[in-house]
Write a protein that holds these residues in place. Structure first.
Motif, mmCIF file in Angstrom:
data_model
loop_
_atom_site.group_PDB
_atom_site.id
_atom_site.type_symbol
_atom_site.label_atom_id
_atom_site.label_comp_id
_atom_site.label_asym_id
_atom_site.label_seq_id
_atom_site.Cartn_x
_atom_site.Cartn_y
_atom_site.Cartn_z
ATOM 1 N N ALA A 1 0.809 -1.221 0.000
ATOM 2 C CA ALA A 1 0.000 0.000 0.000
ATOM 3 C C ALA A 1 0.841 1.270 0.000
ATOM 4 C CB ALA A 1 -0.936 0.002 1.206
ATOM 5 N N ILE A 2 2.007 1.234 0.622
ATOM 6 C CA ILE A 2 2.791 2.464 0.716
ATOM 7 C C ILE A 2 3.960 2.519 -0.259
ATOM 8 C CG2 ILE A 2 2.212 2.840 3.129
ATOM 9 C CD1 ILE A 2 5.054 1.907 3.824
ATOM 10 N N GLY A 3 4.309 1.437 -0.889
ATOM 11 C CA GLY A 3 5.492 1.393 -1.743
ATOM 12 C C GLY A 3 5.455 2.370 -2.902
ATOM 13 N N THR A 4 4.504 2.241 -3.780
ATOM 14 C CA THR A 4 4.417 3.107 -4.954
ATOM 15 C C THR A 4 4.076 4.553 -4.600
ATOM 16 O OG1 THR A 4 3.806 1.209 -6.297
ATOM 17 C CG2 THR A 4 3.340 3.372 -7.212
ATOM 18 N N PRO A 5 3.126 4.828 -3.703
ATOM 19 C CA PRO A 5 2.854 6.223 -3.369
ATOM 20 C C PRO A 5 4.060 6.975 -2.802
ATOM 21 C CG PRO A 5 1.043 4.879 -2.632
ATOM 22 C CD PRO A 5 2.127 3.948 -3.088
ATOM 23 N N VAL A 6 4.910 6.300 -2.061
ATOM 24 C CA VAL A 6 6.099 6.968 -1.528
ATOM 25 C C VAL A 6 7.029 7.359 -2.675
ATOM 26 C CG1 VAL A 6 8.216 6.568 -0.214
ATOM 27 C CG2 VAL A 6 6.024 5.952 0.763
ATOM 28 N N GLN A 7 7.206 6.472 -3.622
ATOM 29 C CA GLN A 7 8.089 6.758 -4.748
ATOM 30 C C GLN A 7 7.537 7.885 -5.618
ATOM 31 O OE1 GLN A 7 8.621 2.951 -6.675
ATOM 32 N NE2 GLN A 7 8.805 1.989 -4.669
ATOM 33 N N VAL A 8 6.252 7.852 -5.900
ATOM 34 C CA VAL A 8 5.628 8.905 -6.695
ATOM 35 C C VAL A 8 5.656 10.230 -5.931
ATOM 36 C CG1 VAL A 8 3.446 9.662 -7.719
ATOM 37 C CG2 VAL A 8 4.205 7.310 -8.006
ATOM 38 N N GLY A 9 5.453 10.163 -4.627
ATOM 39 C CA GLY A 9 5.500 11.373 -3.808
ATOM 40 C C GLY A 9 6.871 12.022 -3.824
ATOM 41 N N ILE A 10 7.917 11.230 -3.768
ATOM 42 C CA ILE A 10 9.283 11.774 -3.814
ATOM 43 C C ILE A 10 9.515 12.490 -5.141
ATOM 44 C CG2 ILE A 10 11.719 11.139 -3.930
ATOM 45 C CD1 ILE A 10 11.061 8.882 -1.904
ATOM 46 N N ILE A 11 9.088 11.889 -6.228
ATOM 47 C CA ILE A 11 9.278 12.504 -7.539
ATOM 48 C C ILE A 11 8.429 13.767 -7.664
ATOM 49 C CG2 ILE A 11 8.932 12.172 -10.026
ATOM 50 C CD1 ILE A 11 9.630 9.196 -9.530
ATOM 51 N N ALA A 12 7.185 13.728 -7.165
ATOM 52 C CA ALA A 12 6.312 14.896 -7.248
ATOM 53 C C ALA A 12 6.865 16.060 -6.431
ATOM 54 C CB ALA A 12 4.903 14.534 -6.777
ATOM 55 N N VAL A 13 7.359 15.786 -5.240
ATOM 56 C CA VAL A 13 7.894 16.851 -4.397
ATOM 57 C C VAL A 13 9.172 17.425 -4.993
ATOM 58 C CG1 VAL A 13 8.920 17.324 -2.133
ATOM 59 C CG2 VAL A 13 6.777 16.084 -2.287
#
Length: 93
Positions: A47-59
């Motif tokens: 549940a947290i794997g992909t959102p963390v990666q996308v969040g890092i790129i978005a930020v």
């Protein structure tokens, strides 16, 4: 090339590298979670794997656009805080 755009590109590249490190860490956690008896850790990591990666790129993209002057004045709405909040809410859901 303007120095601000160069800093923005470097910021995005650093964000991609950090997201790659996070991806390898999540893969390591997934392998470790497979050895446990319960499925809770598998579900949480998935549940947290992909959102963390996308969040890092978005930020990192947001920081690059907002603080290094890479966005022309006519498109300044892109770097407003409302847009960042919307992106983070979408990632969170």
């Amino acid at each position: 090339m303007e120095i601000g755009i160069l800093y923005a590109v470097v910021t995005i590249i650093v964000g991609l590298v950090i997201a790659g490190i996070a991806r390898s860490f999540v893969k390591w956690l997934e392998k470790y979670a497979e050895t446990t008896e319960t499925q809770w850790d598998d579900i949480i990591i998935a549940a947290i794997g992909t959102p963390v990666q996308v969040g890092i790129i978005a930020v990192s993209g947001y920081i690059a656009l907002k603080y290094f002057g890479a966005v022309p004045d006519q498109y300044s709405w892109i770097i407003s805080d409302k847009i960042l909040n919307s992106i983070l809410i979408l990632i969170g859901t």
